[in-house]
Write an enzyme that holds these catalytic residues in place. Structure first.
Site, short mmCIF file in Angstrom:
data_model
loop_
_atom_site.label_atom_id
_atom_site.label_comp_id
_atom_site.label_asym_id
_atom_site.label_seq_id
_atom_site.Cartn_x
_atom_site.Cartn_y
_atom_site.Cartn_z
CE LYS A 213 -3.74 2.25 2.66
NZ LYS A 213 -4.52 2.23 3.91
CB SER B 60 -7.79 3.99 2.98
OG SER B 60 -6.91 3.47 3.96
CB SER C 280 -7.88 1.08 6.11
OG SER C 280 -8.53 2.29 6.38
#
Length: 610
Positions: A211, A287, A311
């Protein structure tokens, strides 16, 4: 606005709150009063919030109407604030069959975790005919060892697949950045190790995506923005990335994410909207949207995310993969963007719980110089060899909370639990978990305050045009929280932790659906401005908050699909440091559901021989 003061709740002492099934405590549903906005409406809303004349008044009204004033800002509490959910080890360990001696390297921990898994022959006996199966870490390792395929061959297929997924008609927007030259160099080095018969570990040559909130050379770390990497350069790998690299993993790039992690949809106006591989017209969740989607689509068996408010687990559930968030402090946070110091944790997204165990082995454990090492118990690994399974597991369930989701999710998760109880004899303990909506608001206030504070030094110099419109709205709201509100939120954190520990005195884990809704459609008006959809957002995070706010470990496992064929996840929340038990429980759940897993609409088979 100091002259305005709403009436706040006076909370009674923790010891006088009944947590039993017949408690008179009222379940308060999320009281979200904010219309969905996108396109031009988001721009107007952002301008008004940023204006000196209207901004303060609008923010006051928003906080009042959404009960932040009543439940948090002006509340009266007796508890002292708890600022960091770093849990002491109290020595009540689990009965593990496979545990980690002190001071093992990541490679040694990976080997120990691998030794806890079933052989391929055992797997075939349990699941002789699967309708759909993702390639696992051990599949990659076996193929490489047998020379049926090489890491270079897989890397070339991966690069071609990412390019294919980025075609302009409907780009999947999996990655913010990936470097084919660097990927091929890593793959070549791994291929040579296999040719010499000297792979570093089973992770050697395995593709892992990171990420874009985690430092990983040679890439800048953007946090989903167009500017953050300019003021905070990436100079070395994050600790978790270093550990994966030391095991021979191929780091394949930085996955897309919601800007600053400040949203649940994964819609990013700068780098594109990550789409759900089960239905490319729907969100992947946020996210850590890109990390969930690349695992779902078969591009990588593993990806890392950061879980600040669900997330990792939320997009994992929406994309039909496993999401594991360890206890706060279990994985070092070094090299992760400091957007949320006390609620954010590195998490793992994989196709199977076995792969999550291997990666957990690679990245867990303290840095030797870290003071938190003094309170952290040793890392334990469960023996994942069916049909062996503990028969004494007790799962706490709060019925009103559990059922506060769509009918499809409620029925699917209830049926999945029934299978567990029928086969293994596990028991449900019905409980009441008070003030869930209070905790959601206190967490929102905390993560917002930490995010805005972490980038405050940059905002004065920042050209606001570099921020997405939904991120501008989020930062306006975050900046409206004051010190009293933050302190009250931390008192609520202490209060909630006491509730949870009382429940854990009676039960091993808490079980909930992972999300309140499945993946919702991406509308055309969101692509350039982002989206404000707080009603869907509250439904997506409904079951996530305790893991972050209280620093508890949690895992989500796919257990079925809704009527539209969209994945549904079931979540297990554990006591501090109980990752081994959680993985054991998740493995048992996966074993009962894996035969019904479905192939996504978008899927790339990187281990095929063609």
């Amino acid at each position: 606005m100091g002259f305005l003061k709403d009436e706040g709740v006076v909370y009674k002492p923790v010891d006088s709150v009944d947590l039993g099934p017949d408690s008179k405590e009222v379940y308060l549903r999320a009281n979200v009063k904010a219309p969905r906005m996108a396109g031009f409406l988001v721009k107007v809303f952002a301008w008004l919030l940023e204006s000196r004349i209207f901004g303060a008044l609008m923010l006051y009204i928003l906080k009042r109407n959404n009960l932040i004033h009543k439940l948090v800002s002006f509340a009266e509490l007796q508890e002292s604030p708890l600022f960091v959910p770093l849990h002491p080890h109290e020595g009540h360990g689990e009965e593990e069959k496979c545990t980690k001696p002190d001071h093992l390297s990541p490679v040694e921990q990976v080997q120990l975790a691998t030794d806890c898994l079933q052989t391929s022959e055992e797997m075939n006996k349990i699941n002789p005919k699967l309708s759909f199966q993702r390639w696992t870490i051990l599949d990659y390792s076996r193929r490489y060892m047998s020379q049926e395929v090489t890491p270079v061959m897989v890397a070339k297929k991966f690069i071609a697949a990412v390019n294919e997924s980025s075609k302009p008609l409907r780009p999947m927007s999996f990655f913010i950045d990936f470097n084919p030259e660097d990927i091929l160099q890593q793959a070549t080095e791994s291929t040579h190790r296999y040719e010499r018969g000297e792979p570093i570990s089973v992770l050697d040559g395995v593709l892992i995506a990171i990420k874009d909130e985690i430092d990983c050379l040679p890439y800048p770390t953007t946090g989903g923005t167009k500017w953050l990497h300019k003021v905070r350069p990436c100079i070395e790998d994050a600790c978790c990335v270093k550990r994966l690299r030391s095991c021979g993993a191929i780091l394949v790039g930085k996955t897309n994410m919601h800007e600053l992690g400040a949203g649940t949809s994964g819609i990013n106006p700068h780098y594109g909207t990550t789409r759900n591989p089960y239905d490319s017209s729907r969100i992947a969740g946020g996210s850590s949207s890109g990390s969930a989607a690349v695992v779902c689509a078969g591009l990588c068996p593993v990806a890392l995310g950061v879980d600040g408010g669900g997330s990792v687990r939320m997009p994992a559930a929406l994309c039909g993969v496993v999401g594991l968030k360890p206890t706060f402090g279990r994985v070092p946070h070094s090299g992760v963007l400091p957007l949320n110091w006390t609620v954010g944790m590195v998490g793992i997204l994989t196709g199977t719980i076995e792969d999550a165990l291997i990666v957990y082995g690679a990245i867990s454990g303290p840095i030797s110089s870290d003071q938190s090492a003094q309170v952290m118990p040793k890392v334990c690994f469960p023996l994942l060899k069916a049909p062996e399974c503990r028969s004494d597991i007790k799962l706490a369930r709060y019925g009103e909370w559990f059922n506060d989701c769509t009918d499809d999710i409620r029925v699917c998760c209830t049926n999945a639990l029934a299978k567990l109880f029928d086969l293994y004899g596990w028991k449900t303990i019905e409980v009441t978990m008070p003030e869930i909506e209070v905790m959601r608001l206190a967490h929102y206030l905390t993560i917002g305050s930490e995010c805005s504070t972490s980038i405050a030094c940059h905002l004065e110099k920042l050209d606001m045009a570099e921020l997405g419109w939904d991120a501008r709205v989020a930062l306006s709201v975050y900046g409206a929280f004051n010190s009293r509100e933050y302190l009250n939120a931390q008192m609520i954190r202490n209060r909630q932790l006491q509730f949870y520990m009382k429940i854990f005195a009676k039960a091993d884990v808490i079980v909930t659906p992972t999300t309140g809704v499945t993946a919702y459609p991406i509308k055309d008006d969101v692509l350039k401005t982002g989206e404000l959809d707080y009603i869907n957002g509250a439904a997506l995070v409904r079951y996530q908050i305790a893991g972050n706010f209280l620093g508890l470990p949690a895992v989500t496992v796919p257990v079925g699909y809704d009527k539209s064929g969209l994945p549904i996840g079931l979540q297990f929340i554990g006591k501090p440091w109980s990752e081994s038990l959680l993985i054991h429980v998740a493995f048992a759940m996966q074993a009962l559901c894996i035969s019904d897993y479905r192939r996504p609409e978008i899927f790339y088979d990187l281990l095929s021989k063609d």
